[in-house]
Design an enzyme around this catalytic site. Sequence first.
Site, PDB file in Angstrom:
ATOM      1  N   LYS A   1     -65.683  39.322  -6.639  1.00 11.73           N
ATOM      2  CA  LYS A   1     -64.716  38.381  -6.083  1.00 11.73           C
ATOM      3  C   LYS A   1     -65.391  37.451  -5.092  1.00 11.73           C
ATOM      4  CE  LYS A   1     -63.094  40.861  -2.050  1.00 11.73           C
ATOM      5  NZ  LYS A   1     -63.315  42.257  -1.918  1.00 11.73           N
TER       6      LYS A   1
ATOM      7  N   HIS B   1     -42.779  31.310  -4.476  1.00 18.69           N
ATOM      8  CA  HIS B   1     -41.914  30.559  -3.553  1.00 18.69           C
ATOM      9  C   HIS B   1     -41.571  29.176  -4.101  1.00 18.69           C
ATOM     10  CE1 HIS B   1     -41.792  33.522  -0.347  1.00 18.69           C
ATOM     11  NE2 HIS B   1     -42.991  33.847  -0.794  1.00 18.69           N
TER      12      HIS B   1
ATOM     13  N   THR C   1     -41.286  35.238  -9.361  1.00 15.76           N
ATOM     14  CA  THR C   1     -40.374  36.326  -8.991  1.00 15.76           C
ATOM     15  C   THR C   1     -38.964  35.989  -9.442  1.00 15.76           C
ATOM     16  OG1 THR C   1     -39.599  37.732  -7.200  1.00 15.76           O
ATOM     17  CG2 THR C   1     -39.777  35.399  -6.698  1.00 15.76           C
TER      18      THR C   1
ATOM     19  N   LYS D   1     -36.239  35.910  -5.449  1.00 14.02           N
ATOM     20  CA  LYS D   1     -36.047  34.960  -4.352  1.00 14.02           C
ATOM     21  C   LYS D   1     -35.043  33.894  -4.804  1.00 14.02           C
ATOM     22  CE  LYS D   1     -40.568  36.258  -2.526  1.00 14.02           C
ATOM     23  NZ  LYS D   1     -40.207  37.286  -1.550  1.00 14.02           N
TER      24      LYS D   1
HETATM   25  N1  PLP Z   1     -46.262  36.519  -4.104  1.00 12.20           N
HETATM   26  C1  PLP Z   1     -45.939  35.919  -2.936  1.00 12.20           C
HETATM   27  C2  PLP Z   1     -46.664  34.681  -2.543  1.00 12.20           C
HETATM   28  C3  PLP Z   1     -44.929  36.448  -2.120  1.00 12.20           C
HETATM   29  O1  PLP Z   1     -44.630  35.857  -0.951  1.00 12.20           O
HETATM   30  C4  PLP Z   1     -44.251  37.619  -2.523  1.00 12.20           C
HETATM   31  C5  PLP Z   1     -43.172  38.227  -1.705  1.00 12.20           C
HETATM   32  O2  PLP Z   1     -42.799  37.832  -0.662  1.00 12.20           O
HETATM   33  C6  PLP Z   1     -44.626  38.206  -3.729  1.00 12.20           C
HETATM   34  C7  PLP Z   1     -45.630  37.643  -4.494  1.00 12.20           C
HETATM   35  C8  PLP Z   1     -43.929  39.435  -4.235  1.00 12.20           C
HETATM   36  O3  PLP Z   1     -42.669  39.100  -4.756  1.00 12.20           O
HETATM   37  P1  PLP Z   1     -41.617  40.233  -5.062  1.00 12.20           P
HETATM   38  O4  PLP Z   1     -40.695  40.266  -3.880  1.00 12.20           O
HETATM   39  O5  PLP Z   1     -40.945  39.857  -6.339  1.00 12.20           O
HETATM   40  O6  PLP Z   1     -42.389  41.500  -5.200  1.00 12.20           O
END
Ligand code: PLP
Length: 407
Positions: free
Chosen positions: A156, A217, A245, A248
């Site tokens: 990485k 987001h 997601t 949200k």
């Molecule tokens: N990716 C980002 C940038 C997030 O801010 C979050 C949760 O806040 C996630 C992934 C994870 O999302 P989930 O709530 O569906 O697990």
Amino acid sequence: MDYTAQLDLRLQTLHSEGRYRTFIDIERENGNFPHALWRKPDGTEQEITVWCGNDYLGMGQHPVVLEAMHEAIDATGAGSGGTRNISGTTVYHKRLEAELADLHGKEASLLFTSAYIANDATLSTLPKLFPGLIIYSDALNHASMIEGVRRNGGDKRIFRHNDLDHLRELLAADDPNAPKLIAFESIYSMDGDFAPIEAICDLADEFGALTYIDEVHAVGMYGARGAGVAERDRLMHRIDIINGTLAKAYGVMGGYIAASYKMCDAIRSYAPGFIFTTSLAPAVAAGAAASVAFLKRSPELREQHQTQAKILKMRLKGLGMPIIDHGSHIVPVMVGNPVHTQKLSDMLLENFGIYAQPINFPTVPRGTERLRFTPSPVHTSDDVNKLVNAMDSLWSHCALNRAELTA
Ligand code: PLP
């Protein structure tokens, strides 16, 4: 070892650094969000307005979503009763995956129990599919991406946040024939800033790398049909794997990736985080599918959302509040000290019935602690007035800095 004493020690560290987290018990009332009841530790209750939720568009109480969930529960029962491979794939899961593939203009999509798991499971599995894979990860990527990259045992490289020169330097330093992947977010949720998606895709093309974007987001909120910033910027076709997601803006729960048929097929077949866990409840999948379908056709809600964010930022800026404004829907107000942030959050809640959880390390770097407001189309102008007045009086009461931060 005295295990209890060790736990006390670890917890005490958090207390002394002012970043011990407490849950605020809230009871949401269907149809009344963002207003809710706060069940206090002493047994009393207080009406509050939620200003830090990620149910960005209020879809968690939308009749279209609730109806679909009720219908699915009545038709099919509660849980899925199995992993996707062993009796846990239903028509609801298939429909939702088709809806998401269509949303992102991809051949396929793959559901996970959350976007956290989708990131972690996918990024930790990719080196199994592409031996020798090097992942180039933005320094401010979400914990779920960091975990996935960390656990995968592959190489990485961390590039400075949104720094294209640094990314280029790292790509150029590696074996041109090594398989590569650039992992980043479209909107970074704590500052609300956007990634230079097109320039990253250009670098990926130049160095033969795959692209992986987290649109957690942004999905539901940006783009003509709510597919995210890559849709808004007409770049979806240049991204190999899109993560999103359903918890949200879509107001339900679950996460996914959207990609080529073969990519999804391979992740489906190799990722333990997909294989060895019970699939989403069918009613959850039904509600999420209804939400995605509804938001594909509802640009008005996206427009109202952006307008609300603009109004709140303008009003807080007008008071000289140190807000960060990158033109997204997220409204962070910088405090820069964990104890002060906690205190402000407590005072907002107790004195004004305004709920904004303090954001501290490790969610943000030390010294950048903040309050993070998430305006939505279901906040009324009265809610906005109350928040602005409360912030104004708190800032004066605590004699806080009113200097303005600009993007
Ligand atoms: N990716 C980002 C940038 C997030 O801010 C979050 C949760 O806040 C996630 C992934 C994870 O999302 P989930 O709530 O569906 O697990």
